[in-house]
Design a protein around this motif. Structure first.
Motif, PDB file in Angstrom:
ATOM      1  N   ILE A 187      -8.189  -8.674  -4.336  1.00 51.67           N
ATOM      2  CA  ILE A 187      -7.249  -7.488  -4.612  1.00 51.67           C
ATOM      3  C   ILE A 187      -6.653  -7.872  -6.009  1.00 51.67           C
ATOM      4  N   THR A 188      -6.114  -6.697  -6.448  1.00 49.64           N
ATOM      5  CA  THR A 188      -5.721  -6.731  -7.766  1.00 49.64           C
ATOM      6  C   THR A 188      -4.105  -6.246  -7.923  1.00 49.64           C
ATOM      7  N   ALA A 189      -3.463  -6.237  -9.176  1.00 47.77           N
ATOM      8  CA  ALA A 189      -2.111  -5.360  -8.987  1.00 47.77           C
ATOM      9  C   ALA A 189      -2.045  -3.964  -8.575  1.00 47.77           C
ATOM     10  N   ALA A 190      -3.293  -3.465  -8.678  1.00 50.26           N
ATOM     11  CA  ALA A 190      -3.314  -1.872  -7.978  1.00 50.26           C
ATOM     12  C   ALA A 190      -3.495  -1.861  -6.550  1.00 50.26           C
ATOM     13  N   THR A 191      -3.719  -2.775  -6.042  1.00 50.94           N
ATOM     14  CA  THR A 191      -4.144  -2.857  -4.594  1.00 50.94           C
ATOM     15  C   THR A 191      -2.837  -2.374  -3.880  1.00 50.94           C
ATOM     16  N   VAL A 192      -3.277  -1.471  -2.947  1.00 48.82           N
ATOM     17  CA  VAL A 192      -1.981  -0.925  -2.148  1.00 48.82           C
ATOM     18  C   VAL A 192      -1.742  -2.001  -0.830  1.00 48.82           C
ATOM     19  N   ILE A 193      -0.601  -1.893  -0.479  1.00 48.35           N
ATOM     20  CA  ILE A 193      -0.294  -3.073   0.549  1.00 48.35           C
ATOM     21  C   ILE A 193      -0.840  -2.587   1.894  1.00 48.35           C
ATOM     22  N   SER A 194      -0.677  -1.467   2.314  1.00 49.13           N
ATOM     23  CA  SER A 194      -1.218  -1.116   3.575  1.00 49.13           C
ATOM     24  C   SER A 194      -1.668   0.417   3.359  1.00 49.13           C
ATOM     25  N   ALA A 196      -5.276   2.955   5.275  1.00 52.00           N
ATOM     26  CA  ALA A 196      -6.414   3.050   6.055  1.00 52.00           C
ATOM     27  C   ALA A 196      -7.603   2.413   5.779  1.00 52.00           C
ATOM     28  N   ALA A 197      -8.396   1.666   6.522  1.00 50.62           N
ATOM     29  CA  ALA A 197      -9.652   0.770   5.965  1.00 50.62           C
ATOM     30  C   ALA A 197     -10.650   1.808   5.967  1.00 50.62           C
ATOM     31  N   GLY A 198     -11.506   1.683   5.056  1.00 51.72           N
ATOM     32  CA  GLY A 198     -12.866   2.408   5.068  1.00 51.72           C
ATOM     33  C   GLY A 198     -13.484   2.085   3.851  1.00 51.72           C
ATOM     34  N   ALA A 199     -14.770   2.713   3.576  1.00 53.87           N
ATOM     35  CA  ALA A 199     -15.510   2.556   2.540  1.00 53.87           C
ATOM     36  C   ALA A 199     -14.639   3.117   1.273  1.00 53.87           C
ATOM     37  N   GLY A 200     -14.630   2.134   0.321  1.00 50.81           N
ATOM     38  CA  GLY A 200     -14.164   2.420  -0.913  1.00 50.81           C
ATOM     39  C   GLY A 200     -12.611   2.432  -0.789  1.00 50.81           C
ATOM     40  N   SER A 201     -11.864   1.855   0.126  1.00 56.19           N
ATOM     41  CA  SER A 201     -10.511   1.662   0.289  1.00 56.19           C
ATOM     42  C   SER A 201      -9.980   0.525  -0.462  1.00 56.19           C
ATOM     43  N   ASP A 202      -8.948   0.371  -1.104  1.00 56.70           N
ATOM     44  CA  ASP A 202      -8.306  -0.720  -1.773  1.00 56.70           C
ATOM     45  C   ASP A 202      -6.879  -1.109  -1.122  1.00 56.70           C
ATOM     46  N   ASN A 203      -6.831  -1.344  -0.078  1.00 58.19           N
ATOM     47  CA  ASN A 203      -5.627  -1.911   0.701  1.00 58.19           C
ATOM     48  C   ASN A 203      -5.690  -3.582   1.125  1.00 58.19           C
ATOM     49  N   LEU A 204      -4.760  -3.959   1.227  1.00 54.41           N
ATOM     50  CA  LEU A 204      -4.756  -5.121   1.765  1.00 54.41           C
ATOM     51  C   LEU A 204      -5.444  -5.358   3.216  1.00 54.41           C
ATOM     52  N   SER A 205      -6.146  -6.548   3.316  1.00 57.13           N
ATOM     53  CA  SER A 205      -7.097  -6.529   4.560  1.00 57.13           C
ATOM     54  C   SER A 205      -6.073  -6.837   5.755  1.00 57.13           C
ATOM     55  N   SER A 206      -5.009  -7.630   5.408  1.00 55.79           N
ATOM     56  CA  SER A 206      -4.119  -8.049   6.498  1.00 55.79           C
ATOM     57  C   SER A 206      -2.692  -7.718   6.105  1.00 55.79           C
ATOM     58  N   PRO A 207      -2.207  -6.492   6.051  1.00 55.74           N
ATOM     59  CA  PRO A 207      -0.986  -6.210   5.281  1.00 55.74           C
ATOM     60  C   PRO A 207       0.259  -6.527   6.249  1.00 55.74           C
ATOM     61  N   PRO A 208       1.314  -6.790   5.877  1.00 59.76           N
ATOM     62  CA  PRO A 208       2.774  -7.039   6.446  1.00 59.76           C
ATOM     63  C   PRO A 208       2.663  -5.684   7.114  1.00 59.76           C
ATOM     64  N   THR A 209       4.136  -5.846   8.136  1.00 62.38           N
ATOM     65  CA  THR A 209       4.455  -4.711   8.853  1.00 62.38           C
ATOM     66  C   THR A 209       6.056  -4.235   8.312  1.00 62.38           C
ATOM     67  N   VAL A 210       6.173  -2.977   8.790  1.00 66.49           N
ATOM     68  CA  VAL A 210       7.504  -2.684   8.510  1.00 66.49           C
ATOM     69  C   VAL A 210       8.783  -3.603   9.264  1.00 66.49           C
ATOM     70  N   GLY A 211       9.608  -4.167   8.375  1.00 71.72           N
ATOM     71  CA  GLY A 211      10.646  -4.813   8.791  1.00 71.72           C
ATOM     72  C   GLY A 211      10.202  -6.261   8.341  1.00 71.72           C
ATOM     73  N   GLU A 212       9.194  -6.560   8.123  1.00 69.92           N
ATOM     74  CA  GLU A 212       8.819  -8.181   7.662  1.00 69.92           C
ATOM     75  C   GLU A 212       9.728  -8.271   6.267  1.00 69.92           C
ATOM     76  N   THR A 213      10.039  -9.376   6.029  1.00 70.85           N
ATOM     77  CA  THR A 213      10.579  -9.709   4.580  1.00 70.85           C
ATOM     78  C   THR A 213       9.954 -10.898   3.976  1.00 70.85           C
ATOM     79  N   ILE A 214      10.329 -10.820   2.987  1.00 67.31           N
ATOM     80  CA  ILE A 214       9.809 -12.093   1.862  1.00 67.31           C
ATOM     81  C   ILE A 214      11.214 -12.598   1.156  1.00 67.31           C
ATOM     82  N   ASP A 240       3.310   0.908  -1.397  1.00 63.09           N
ATOM     83  CA  ASP A 240       3.478   0.676  -2.962  1.00 63.09           C
ATOM     84  C   ASP A 240       2.313  -0.471  -3.271  1.00 63.09           C
ATOM     85  N   THR A 241       2.138  -0.598  -4.190  1.00 64.07           N
ATOM     86  CA  THR A 241       1.070  -1.677  -4.692  1.00 64.07           C
ATOM     87  C   THR A 241       1.477  -3.160  -4.675  1.00 64.07           C
ATOM     88  N   VAL A 242       0.462  -4.080  -4.882  1.00 68.43           N
ATOM     89  CA  VAL A 242       0.831  -5.449  -4.828  1.00 68.43           C
ATOM     90  C   VAL A 242       1.699  -5.861  -6.287  1.00 68.43           C
TER      91      VAL A 242
END
Length: 814
Positions: A187-194, A196-214, A240-242
């Motif tokens: 990933i990079t700073a431009a990677t989208v958090i969540s 759709a997976a697919g060819a050419g996508s740049d999303n986290l492979s295991s994103p958080p879900t709505v409501g989770e917190t840090i 949003d992005t990483v």
């Protein structure tokens, strides 16, 4: 009888005798009545003329009774006026007694400032007269040369300063890949958090879900729905992005973050706090991060020598400046200096001050105290100085006033030892202090015997002169209404200059070793404070100085109307129409019921006259009342009633009212036969029988109201000469009215008496005229009577002779 024949001679004699008898009867009637005309048969003309005259005389005589009554009515009125005049004179006497009674008031007055004015010259001024306070003679400390003795330098003391803080970091996290199904990449700073997976996508492979917190250092960052969820510094959408997430984390931590080429995220905290991260729902794992506390660390310790700014106690930190841990003060420590115990408390740790501050018990708060705080108390107690060298060594130096004896557990923490440090001295010739004498200095110098310290103060008219010593690292304070003088350079003259600035005085100075302070002209001089004794002064208040008086020349003075007088406008000067001496001033004040006097100090006093004793002086104005003028700030003293005099005047009011009541009753009693010309009645007199000759005399109302008089009120009338003079004016007017009416009644009485005499004389004339027509002449009638008697005798004799022939015939017949 018809058969009787009388001879001619007899018949003639008989007729003669009858005629004589008739005449004799008439004469005898006249003699009996005194009148020759007793009926209309006697003489119709004279009888009826005399009757008319008698009737007129009778009518006029009947009018004389009314005229006589009129005379008595006028006499009664005149008697009443005479009595009223006496009563008015009595009332005047009472009013004059009030005038002669002492004035019923302590009169209103106003007094100017002191000047050089005299009765013949009101225009002179005066110089300022200072009100001063003198101190005792002081000598400088050369009178006995004391040398301050420094004790041994203490052990070196360093502060507890630590090395700089190094921010805590998570280190490199686990590499994270995107969900490109063809070729997963880091990933990079431009990677989208969540997304759709697919060819050419740049999303986290295991994103958080709505409501989770840090949670980062207490700030919670929540993930929200892509596209529509809340989006701000603490809410990150799933689309949003990483880089957006890392920005929010950096904001919360105050630190920074980075992503390695292999997709590993590193978080670095700040130097002000540890980095603490946690999550809910396993959100951190989605970004290869691990919850935990990542503490900041210190660089190598770099202690430095203590200074006066070093705290007596405090935690170590890269920015701390407190004594080293082993040397820090506690609330059980003490330092005893020349019998004064310095104690410690700690408000920051809820350890309160254990007793009241006194001359021998001082308290320092460890929550904020520095070595300078301790030095201030130490120096005040010792009279000497506690200094810190550049290498962190503390040294005690005695003052020139006393030795220094120290003890207590706190000394060792300063690297000092208990004991006594003795000052040295040598005799010298004393010298009186001058303005150049310094407030602080070594023995033998031109400084005060008792040196000023930073704790001293001089308070002047609520403003403060405070002191600091720049040689000890002290600086001037910033307290309101306070001036700070540096003890390293300040002199006695500097202090006196500041005292004058606060008091408004001028010329305060040192002469013959004695400090003299001059009060200002606008306020008293009030001084206090610990510094006074060191200048030979004592606390107290001195009256304000008398300001210079420029005199009255060219000034104006206005005075409002006083007691009904004419308002005064005065211009002082030597020109025509201006006032320059007391006589001219009194002439200008007379119309306003005022008078002026001047005393030996040139003070002009304005006072109300006796006529206006109950009134207050009108409002003062003009340039003479301006600041600096002779009448500046002059307050009018109001009139005050004199109880004794007012009691006397009240008694006179009661006497006056009794007299007024007598005037009322006298006027009511001045009547005759029901007519009272002093109570408004009218008298009408008729002088002839036809009623055409008359005199109407109008009465007057001479009760108190008609005379313009009234009863007086205690506390209002006779209270001063002005009110009394008003009463006298009314009485004089009443007296004039009485005299005028008496003259009018006298004139009417004269007319009535003349007409009375005229009527009497006219009656006499009428009666005389009547008598002249009817009265008989008794002499004539007496002679007639005598003659008729003789005549009757002769007739009788003749009748007898006539009858003799008949007797002869009769004799012949016999």
């Amino acid at each position: 009888m018809s058969g009787i024949v009388l001879s001619s001679s007899v018949r003639q004699n008989l007729l003669s005798l009858q005629s004589t008898a008739d005449l004799l009867a008439t004469t005898q009637n006249r003699l009996a009545t005194g009148k020759k005309v007793n009926s209309a048969l006697d003489n119709p003309t004279n009888f009826f003329t005399a009757s008319s005259l008698d009737s007129r005389a009778s009518d006029i005589n009947n009018l004389l009774d009314g005229i006589g009554n009129g005379v008595q009515v006028l006499q009664a009125a005149n008697t009443g006026i005479t009595s009223l005049q006496k009563l008015v004179d009595s009332a005047k006497s009472i009013a004059n007694q009030a005038l002669q009674t002492p004035v019923g008031y302590v009169k209103s007055n106003a007094t100017s400032a002191t000047s050089s004015a005299t009765a013949s010259d009101l225009l002179a001024g005066t110089p300022q007269v200072n009100s001063s306070v003198n101190g005792s003679v002081q000598f400088n400390n050369v009178s006995q040369i004391y040398s301050a003795t420094p004790g041994a330098a203490g052990a070196v003391r360093n502060n507890n300063h630590l090395g700089a803080y190094i921010a805590g970091t998570t280190g490199a996290g686990t590499p994270v890949l995107n969900d490109n199904t063809t070729t997963a990449a880091p990933i990079t700073a431009a990677t989208v958090i969540s997304g759709a997976a697919g060819a050419g996508s740049d999303n986290l492979s295991s994103p958080p879900t709505v409501g989770e917190t840090i949670v980062v250092n207490g700030t919670t960052i929540t993930f929200t729905t892509a596209g529509t969820g809340q989006q701000d510094a603490t809410h990150i959408r799933l689309d949003d992005t990483v880089g957006d997430l890392l920005t929010a984390i950096n904001t919360a931590s105050g630190g920074s973050s980075s992503i390695s080429a292999g997709g590993a995220i590193t978080l670095t905290g700040s130097t002000t706090a540890d980095l603490v991260i946690s999550d809910t729902g396993g959100a951190l794992a989605s970004f290869g991060l691990t919850a935990g506390t990542y503490a900041r660390t210190n660089a190598a310790t770099t202690p430095a020598p203590v200074t006066l700014a070093t705290r007596l106690a405090g935690a170590a930190s890269p920015t701390s400046d407190a004594l080293a841990t082993a040397n820090q003060f506690t609330t059980s420590d003490t330092i005893v200096v020349n019998g004064v115990t310095i104690n410690f408390f700690d408000s920051g740790n809820s350890v309160p001050q254990q007793g009241p501050t006194t001359a021998t018990q001082k308290y320092i708060d460890l929550a904020s105290a520095t070595l300078n705080t301790l030095k201030t108390e130490f120096d005040a107690a010792s009279g000497g100085t506690l200094t810190v060298s550049g290498t962190g060594q503390l040294t005690i130096t005695t003052g020139t006033a006393a030795d220094v004896t120290v003890a207590g557990s706190g000394l060792a923490k300063l690297g000092l030892a208990a004991g006594t440090i003795t000052r040295t001295s040598a005799p010298a010739t004393p010298a009186q202090i001058t303005g150049a004498t310094t407030l602080k200095g070594n023995v033998g110098s031109n400084s005060l015997t008792s040196n000023f310290t930073s704790g001293d103060q001089i308070v002047v008219n609520t403003k403060t002169i405070a002191f600091y010593d720049s040689t000890l690292g002290e600086t001037a304070g910033v307290a309101a209404n306070t001036t700070y003088l540096d003890l390293s350079t300040a002199t006695v003259a500097n202090v006196l200059t500041q005292i004058d600035a606060y008091s408004g005085g001028t010329g305060s100075a040192v002469s013959g070793g004695r400090v003299t302070l001059n009060a200002g002209t606008t306020a008293a001089l009030a001084i206090s404070g610990s510094g006074l004794a060191k200048l030979g002064l004592t606390a107290g208040t001195t009256a304000a100085s008398t300001p210079a008086n420029p005199g009255l020349s060219g000034k104006t003075l206005t005075i409002g109307s006083t007691g009904g007088g004419v308002a005064t406008n005065i211009t002082f000067g030597s020109n025509a129409g201006e006032v320059s001496d007391l006589n001219e001033l009194n002439a200008a004040l007379a119309a306003n019921n005022l008078q002026a006097s001047i005393n030996t100090t040139g003070q002009i006093t304005l006072t109300t006259t006796n006529a206006a004793a109950s009134f207050n002086i009108g409002l003062l104005g003009g340039t003479a009342t301006d600041p600096g003028g002779a009448f500046a700030g002059v307050a009018v003293v109001n009139a005050v009633a004199d109880p004794n005099s007012q009691a006397t005047r009240a008694s006179l009011v009661a006497q006056y009212n009794q007299t007024i009541e007598q005037i009322k009753t006298t006027a009511q009693d001045s009547s005759f036969n029901g007519v009272n010309l002093l109570n408004g009645d009218t008298l009408k007199l008729t002088f002839n029988e036809t009623g055409k000759s008359t005199l109407t005399i109008s009465g007057v109302n001479f009760d108190p109201a008609g005379l313009g008089l009234s009863s007086l009120a205690q506390g209002t009338d006779f209270i001063d000469n002005s009110s009394t003079q008003k009463v006298l004016t009314a009485l004089n007017n009443a007296s004039s009215s009485l005299r005028s009416q008496a003259s009018a009644f006298g004139s009417n009485l004269s007319i009535v008496q003349i007409r009375q005499d005229f009527s009497k004389n006219l009656i006499n004339v009428l009666q005389t005229g009547s008598s002249n027509l009817t009265l008989a002449d008794t002499n004539e009638e007496a002679a007639n009577s005598q003659a008729l008697s003789t005549r009757q005798s002769i007739a009788v004799s003749a009748l007898a002779l006539a009858n003799q022939s008949q007797q002869s015939v009769l004799q012949l017949l016999r």
